[in-house]
Design an enzyme around this catalytic site. Structure first.
Site: not given
Length: 531
Positions: A263, A281
């Protein structure tokens, strides 16, 4: 002087006001966390640092943080904090694991609905002016089996919500007892059984060596055909390549992912596959959750800076404000016992054994252990504290063991610390009297009753006449007042000890005169922090 806190990320004004209302001096500089040079320049002024994810607490920042005692992260993830460096510096790192539980659990349920009914694709198709009603055939959740991997705080909420949706819930969690599973009205199963039975699988575990790729290719191949996988926990729990292959083959009917192995996920093997729902997220991203974690971190940091309470710390045993009040004198005693042995010992320590007896045996022993070890390690590093001490001890290969037992002596409770070196074992015991004052009650197996003072002198000698007179006269000539004088002996004519609490530090001249008498085997001045 009031503690001073820097808020270096965007926390709510309500959270900032909590610090002010508690009497803490707070600077709200929500953009300074992005400016590492500026942060390093000013961080030395502060006792506490409240952050979200933008501020990076690096070794460089920690080196500049000469007064820092606590870092509070509003949220769960602390990847932006170097916890090892913080521990070595004696800085507590706290997070707020419970402030976004509801939000994250709800996101998992929402993702489950989305993948069950192909909502994102159906929405995009309809926005594009298509009317593909027959293309998006979904499945009901009612009467389906949900497999929950990790039935802790968030997983437990998901179980509860799923039962409300009339789903059958099976849970895999090594720490879930049968009794708790019954109370939650879920069926506890092993992972292999969950894989073969579940229509939907949702993950709610942290990322550790044990949980890394818990849904490996092998595990995914054991799942029933048509399963749908939801991950709103942590990236790296699922083998994404294997999942992509099984989605393409049709074995897995769909997946919903809020977290990814890398990420920010700008590209991923799961992207653009049919019936894969992806979000960036967002598990904790609700107005309520962001406010909750901000308020929680402000409360936790205030409780620590003002009352010594340690809540949700990642590198220190937790201790509530109530525990801190009750345990305060015992924590002091633990530190003094460690300090006594540490100051006496010049050779490398191999092991530290700590015995807790009576009332103290039911207290927060990990916190007390930290206090003992900190007292011992202060001789090696005067800046060591309860956070950094276990790190220093581990680096030196010192083994720490604990024993607790029911009341076995004359005192309601006591602590005995023994250290082991290549040359000897050395022990000291202490208790806390009803007045809240720590006392030394046993040294080298010899019973005593000694108040702990800032300046003390410890001597060992043969049990012969004249010791008291010699000590008294030499201290009198030097103008040093003796506040408390304790003697003890193993047996008449055997080994004896003396422990003196004096009003001023014993200087080299006095120590030299005592040594010149030839009456003492050991003469050791000591300092204790009694404030």
């Amino acid at each position: 002087m009031a503690p001073k806190v820097l808020v270096s990320d965007k926390l709510s004004e309500t959270a900032v006001q909590i610090f002010r209302d508690r009497g803490i001096d707070v600077d709200f500089l929500p953009d300074v966390g992005k400016d590492k040079e500026k942060l390093a320049e000013i961080i030395g002024q502060y006792d506490g640092l409240a952050i979200r994810s933008a501020t990076k607490v690096t070794p460089t920042i920690l080196d500049a943080a000469t007064n820092l005692k606590v870092v509070g992260r509003a949220g769960i993830g602390t990847d932006n904090v170097d916890k090892d460096a913080a521990s070595k510096k004696g800085v507590i790192v706290m997070n707020t694991p419970f402030g976004n539980m509801i939000t994250t659990a709800e996101h998992a349920i929402a993702m489950m609905f989305a993948v069950a009914r192909q909502l994102p694709e159906a929405s995009a198709s309809t926005h594009a002016g298509k009317w593909e009603k027959s293309k998006f055939m979904g499945v009901e959740l009612t009467n389906k089996t949900l497999g929950v991997i990790g039935a802790g705080n968030i997983g437990g909420i998901v179980c509860d919500r799923a039962r409300g949706l009339k789903m059958k819930v099976v849970a895999y969690d090594p720490f879930l007892s049968e009794e708790k599973a019954k109370k939650m009205q879920v069926e506890k199963v092993e992972l292999d059984e969950l894989l073969t039975r579940a229509d939907f699988i949702t993950l709610h575990v942290p990322f550790t060596e044990q949980t890394k790729n818990i849904l490996s290719r092998e595990a995914l191949e054991k799942t029933k055909k048509g399963v749908r996988i939801i991950n709103c926990a942590r990236g790296g729990l699922v083998d994404e390549e294997a999942l992509a292959d099984l989605l393409k083959s049709g074995h897995v009917a769909g997946a919903a992912f809020d977290v990814f192995a890398v990420e920010p996920a700008k590209e991923n093997v799961l992207f653009n596959l049919p019936n894969v729902v992806c979000t960036p997220h967002l598990g904790a991203s609700t107005t309520e959750a962001q406010e909750n974690v901000a308020l929680q971190v402000a409360d936790q940091m205030s409780n620590y800076l003002l009352d010594g309470a340690v809540e949700n710390a990642l590198n220190m045993p937790s201790m509530t404000a109530e525990e801190a009040k009750v345990m305060g004198p015992w924590v002091k005693l633990a530190g003094h016992l460690g300090g006594f042995i540490g100051q006496l010992t010049d050779e490398p320590i191999k092991a530290i054994n700590i015995l807790y007896d009576g009332v103290v045996a039911d207290m927060n022993l990990p916190a007390l252990n930290c206090a003992v070890v900190a007292g011992i390690m202060k001789k090696v590093n005067p800046d060591v504290n309860m956070v950094s001490a276990p790190v220093v001890a581990k680096e030196r290969g010192i083994k720490i063991s604990t024993t607790n037992q029911d009341k076995s002596g004359a005192f309601d409770g006591y602590i005995k610390v023994t250290i082991v070196t290549d040359e000897r074992e050395r022990s000291i015991g202490g208790t806390v009297f009803s007045d809240g004052k720590p006392r030394f009650i046993q040294i080298k197996g010899i019973n005593i009753d000694a108040e702990v003072g800032e300046h003390m002198l410890y001597t060992t000698n043969e049990d012969v006449p004249g010791i008291i007179g010699t000590l008294g006269s030499i201290f009198g000539e030097a103008g040093v007042n003796i506040a408390n004088f304790t003697l003890g002996r193993a047996a008449a004519g055997g080994e004896a000890i003396a422990l003196l609490y004096v009003d001023a530090q014993v200087d080299a001249t006095v120590l030299g005169k005592l040594a010149d008498t030839g009456m003492f085997k050991q003469i050791k001045p000591m300092q204790f922090d009694v404030h």
